[in-house]
Design an enzyme around this catalytic site. Structure first.
Site, PDB file in Angstrom:
ATOM      1  N   TYR A 181       0.892  -0.829  -0.137  1.00 62.93           N
ATOM      2  CA  TYR A 181       0.223   0.184  -0.163  1.00 62.93           C
ATOM      3  C   TYR A 181       0.396   1.389  -0.179  1.00 62.93           C
ATOM      4  O   TYR A 181       0.437   2.415  -0.771  1.00 62.93           O
ATOM      5  CB  TYR A 181      -0.899   0.116   1.537  1.00 62.93           C
ATOM      6  CG  TYR A 181      -1.849   1.154   1.527  1.00 62.93           C
ATOM      7  CD1 TYR A 181      -3.114   1.324   0.249  1.00 62.93           C
ATOM      8  CD2 TYR A 181      -1.924   2.096   2.543  1.00 62.93           C
ATOM      9  CE1 TYR A 181      -3.736   2.160   0.200  1.00 62.93           C
ATOM     10  CE2 TYR A 181      -2.930   3.204   2.232  1.00 62.93           C
ATOM     11  CZ  TYR A 181      -3.506   3.215   1.205  1.00 62.93           C
ATOM     12  OH  TYR A 181      -3.989   4.353   1.793  1.00 62.93           O
ATOM     13  N   LYS A 222       0.958   3.732  -2.602  1.00 63.59           N
ATOM     14  CA  LYS A 222       0.756   5.365  -2.866  1.00 63.59           C
ATOM     15  C   LYS A 222       2.127   6.509  -2.819  1.00 63.59           C
ATOM     16  O   LYS A 222       1.702   7.153  -3.820  1.00 63.59           O
ATOM     17  CB  LYS A 222      -0.309   5.821  -0.923  1.00 63.59           C
ATOM     18  CG  LYS A 222      -1.589   5.215  -1.338  1.00 63.59           C
ATOM     19  CD  LYS A 222      -2.450   5.398  -2.657  1.00 63.59           C
ATOM     20  CE  LYS A 222      -3.284   4.985  -1.686  1.00 63.59           C
ATOM     21  NZ  LYS A 222      -5.389   5.144  -3.022  1.00 63.59           N
ATOM     22  N   ILE A 270      -8.894   8.712   8.088  1.00 62.38           N
ATOM     23  CA  ILE A 270     -10.722   9.129   7.893  1.00 62.38           C
ATOM     24  C   ILE A 270     -10.694   8.281   8.123  1.00 62.38           C
ATOM     25  O   ILE A 270     -11.148   7.464   7.903  1.00 62.38           O
ATOM     26  CB  ILE A 270     -10.718   9.555   6.367  1.00 62.38           C
ATOM     27  CG1 ILE A 270      -9.308  10.926   5.829  1.00 62.38           C
ATOM     28  CG2 ILE A 270     -11.651  10.165   6.203  1.00 62.38           C
ATOM     29  CD1 ILE A 270      -9.033  11.470   6.264  1.00 62.38           C
TER      30      ILE A 270
HETATM   31  P1  NAD Z   1     -13.357   2.610   1.742  1.00 59.26           P
HETATM   32  O1  NAD Z   1     -12.828   0.790   1.364  1.00 59.26           O
HETATM   33  O2  NAD Z   1     -14.198   2.926   2.489  1.00 59.26           O
HETATM   34  O3  NAD Z   1     -14.228   3.028  -0.008  1.00 59.26           O
HETATM   35  C1  NAD Z   1     -13.228   2.647  -1.268  1.00 59.26           C
HETATM   36  C2  NAD Z   1     -14.580   2.666  -2.651  1.00 59.26           C
HETATM   37  O4  NAD Z   1     -13.549   1.880  -2.966  1.00 59.26           O
HETATM   38  C3  NAD Z   1     -15.457   0.818  -1.706  1.00 59.26           C
HETATM   39  O5  NAD Z   1     -16.648   1.637  -2.218  1.00 59.26           O
HETATM   40  C4  NAD Z   1     -14.532  -0.506  -3.041  1.00 59.26           C
HETATM   41  O6  NAD Z   1     -15.513  -0.608  -3.532  1.00 59.26           O
HETATM   42  C5  NAD Z   1     -14.061   0.522  -3.909  1.00 59.26           C
HETATM   43  N1  NAD Z   1     -13.091  -0.443  -5.258  1.00 59.26           N
HETATM   44  C6  NAD Z   1     -11.935  -1.217  -4.455  1.00 59.26           C
HETATM   45  N2  NAD Z   1     -11.626  -1.184  -5.511  1.00 59.26           N
HETATM   46  C7  NAD Z   1     -12.048  -1.159  -6.419  1.00 59.26           C
HETATM   47  C8  NAD Z   1     -11.414  -1.541  -8.294  1.00 59.26           C
HETATM   48  N3  NAD Z   1     -11.201  -2.642  -8.342  1.00 59.26           N
HETATM   49  N4  NAD Z   1     -12.627  -1.052  -8.784  1.00 59.26           N
HETATM   50  C9  NAD Z   1     -13.664  -0.140  -8.404  1.00 59.26           C
HETATM   51  N5  NAD Z   1     -13.673   0.252  -7.069  1.00 59.26           N
HETATM   52  C10 NAD Z   1     -12.858  -0.566  -6.327  1.00 59.26           C
HETATM   53  O7  NAD Z   1     -11.777   3.585   1.593  1.00 59.26           O
HETATM   54  P2  NAD Z   1     -11.333   5.009   1.556  1.00 59.26           P
HETATM   55  O8  NAD Z   1     -11.036   5.546   3.082  1.00 59.26           O
HETATM   56  O9  NAD Z   1     -12.867   6.088   0.852  1.00 59.26           O
HETATM   57  O10 NAD Z   1     -10.410   4.874   0.455  1.00 59.26           O
HETATM   58  C11 NAD Z   1     -10.357   5.854  -0.108  1.00 59.26           C
HETATM   59  C12 NAD Z   1      -8.826   5.997  -0.971  1.00 59.26           C
HETATM   60  O11 NAD Z   1      -8.444   7.414  -0.070  1.00 59.26           O
HETATM   61  C13 NAD Z   1      -8.866   4.985  -1.345  1.00 59.26           C
HETATM   62  O12 NAD Z   1      -7.398   5.597  -2.075  1.00 59.26           O
HETATM   63  C14 NAD Z   1      -7.274   5.173   0.222  1.00 59.26           C
HETATM   64  O13 NAD Z   1      -6.690   3.915  -0.334  1.00 59.26           O
HETATM   65  C15 NAD Z   1      -7.287   6.821   0.159  1.00 59.26           C
HETATM   66  N6  NAD Z   1      -7.045   7.071   1.612  1.00 59.26           N
HETATM   67  C16 NAD Z   1      -7.795   6.426   2.689  1.00 59.26           C
HETATM   68  C17 NAD Z   1      -7.190   6.334   3.964  1.00 59.26           C
HETATM   69  C18 NAD Z   1      -8.431   6.452   5.212  1.00 59.26           C
HETATM   70  O14 NAD Z   1      -7.851   6.476   6.587  1.00 59.26           O
HETATM   71  N7  NAD Z   1      -9.456   5.911   5.193  1.00 59.26           N
HETATM   72  C19 NAD Z   1      -6.311   7.082   4.111  1.00 59.26           C
HETATM   73  C20 NAD Z   1      -5.352   7.418   2.763  1.00 59.26           C
HETATM   74  C21 NAD Z   1      -6.098   8.252   2.060  1.00 59.26           C
END
Ligand code: NAD
Length: 264
Positions: free
Chosen positions: A170, A174, A203
């Site tokens: 991961y 990123k 988040i």
């Molecule tokens: P989440 O898991 O709540 O939502 C992610 C969404 O992506 C889901 O609806 C899932 O179905 C979809 N998804 C996953 N694989 C997929 C694929 N192959 N094709 C299409 N859709 C797909 O995640 P989140 O926390 O809302 O994260 C959103 C973005 O932010 C991600 O890229 C994550 O890596 C990044 N991020 C999250 C956090 C955090 O603390 N939540 C922090 C930094 C970065």
């Protein structure tokens, strides 16, 4: 330009400044992707959610608070080039334009380095980096043709340092998102297309909840200058700003939104 012109923003933050714009949000079924879809729709954009777990169109319209003809919900695996191609082609055939692309689809397994299988390594890179590549490649020609475009890629604090809970794959992915973002920003700036990354910290989304139980989330964020977990809408506000005319001079940036985590 006169001094007065240098002070004038094209629109104000509370206007329907994205009226007429067409947006795609990958990973828009939940978490920060859904919050971004909501923020864009609220400002007037037509929003297509591309997600593995695409919600029903009427359910999505009601969640976003807009008419059904202003949303599309498409089941797409962003790692599959054919599916991505078909989904973009169908939307472009229907709307004849694409202005905004938000690449929020991501996965973050917490696997310890020595236990990561080759298949899992490839999958994490595929969703986070390859999916972003495929969607940018499909979306850019239309943006270039319209001489206006906004791409917002989801990196992470993991793209600047290392992940709090996700694995080495991961963190690697990123970092890769930032490289792609910077390359595209340089290549497409002259065409009116900006390409930026957001780097959220912790988040409150289903992803974070799956990685860290309530108590661990609270403990991890307690020492932040803003001592709490972030909310999806707070990141979505940043995404919507980057997608607007007001952010026309920001490109190739990797913007932290993490309660100050990285300064301490
Ligand atoms: P989440 O898991 O709540 O939502 C992610 C969404 O992506 C889901 O609806 C899932 O179905 C979809 N998804 C996953 N694989 C997929 C694929 N192959 N094709 C299409 N859709 C797909 O995640 P989140 O926390 O809302 O994260 C959103 C973005 O932010 C991600 O890229 C994550 O890596 C990044 N991020 C999250 C956090 C955090 O603390 N939540 C922090 C930094 C970065």
């Amino acid at each position: 330009m006169t001094a007065a012109e240098g002070l004038r923003a094209p629109t104000s933050a509370d206007s329907r400044e994205l009226e007429g714009r067409v947006a795609i949000v990958t990973g828009g079924a939940r978490g920060m992707g859904l919050a971004a879809a909501h923020a864009l729709a609220r400002r007037g954009a037509t929003v297509a959610v591309f997600d593995l777990a695409a919600p029903g169109a009427s359910e999505l319209a009601s969640t976003l608070g807009v008419a059904a003809d202003r949303v599309r919900s498409v089941a797409v695996d962003v790692t599959d080039g054919d599916q991505v191609h078909r989904a973009f082609a169908a939307l472009l055939a229907e709307r004849s334009r694409l202005d905004i692309l938000v690449n929020a689809a991501g996965i973050a397994p917490p696997t310890a380095f020595e236990d990561i299988s080759e298949a899992e390594w490839n999958r994490v890179l595929a969703v986070n980096v390859h999916g972003t590549f495929l969607c940018c490649q499909q979306g850019l020609p239309a943006m270039r043709g319209g001489r206006w475009g906004r791409i917002v890629n989801f990196s992470s604090t993991a793209g600047k340092t290392i992940s709090t809970a996700g694995g080495a794959h991961y963190t690697t992915a990123k970092h890769g998102v930032l490289g792609l973002t910077r390359h595209l920003a340089k290549a497409y700036g002259p065409d009116g297309v900006t390409v930026n990354a957001v780097c959220p910290g912790l988040i409150d989304t289903p992803m974070a909840r799956a990685l860290l139980p309530e108590e661990a989330l609270e403990r991890a964020t307690r020492s932040f200058p803003v001592p709490r977990v972030g909310q999806p809408w707070e990141v979505a506000e940043l995404v919507a700003f980057l997608a607007s005319d007001r952010a026309a001079y920001i490109t190739g940036a990797a913007i932290d939104i993490n309660g100050g985590d990285l300064i301490v």
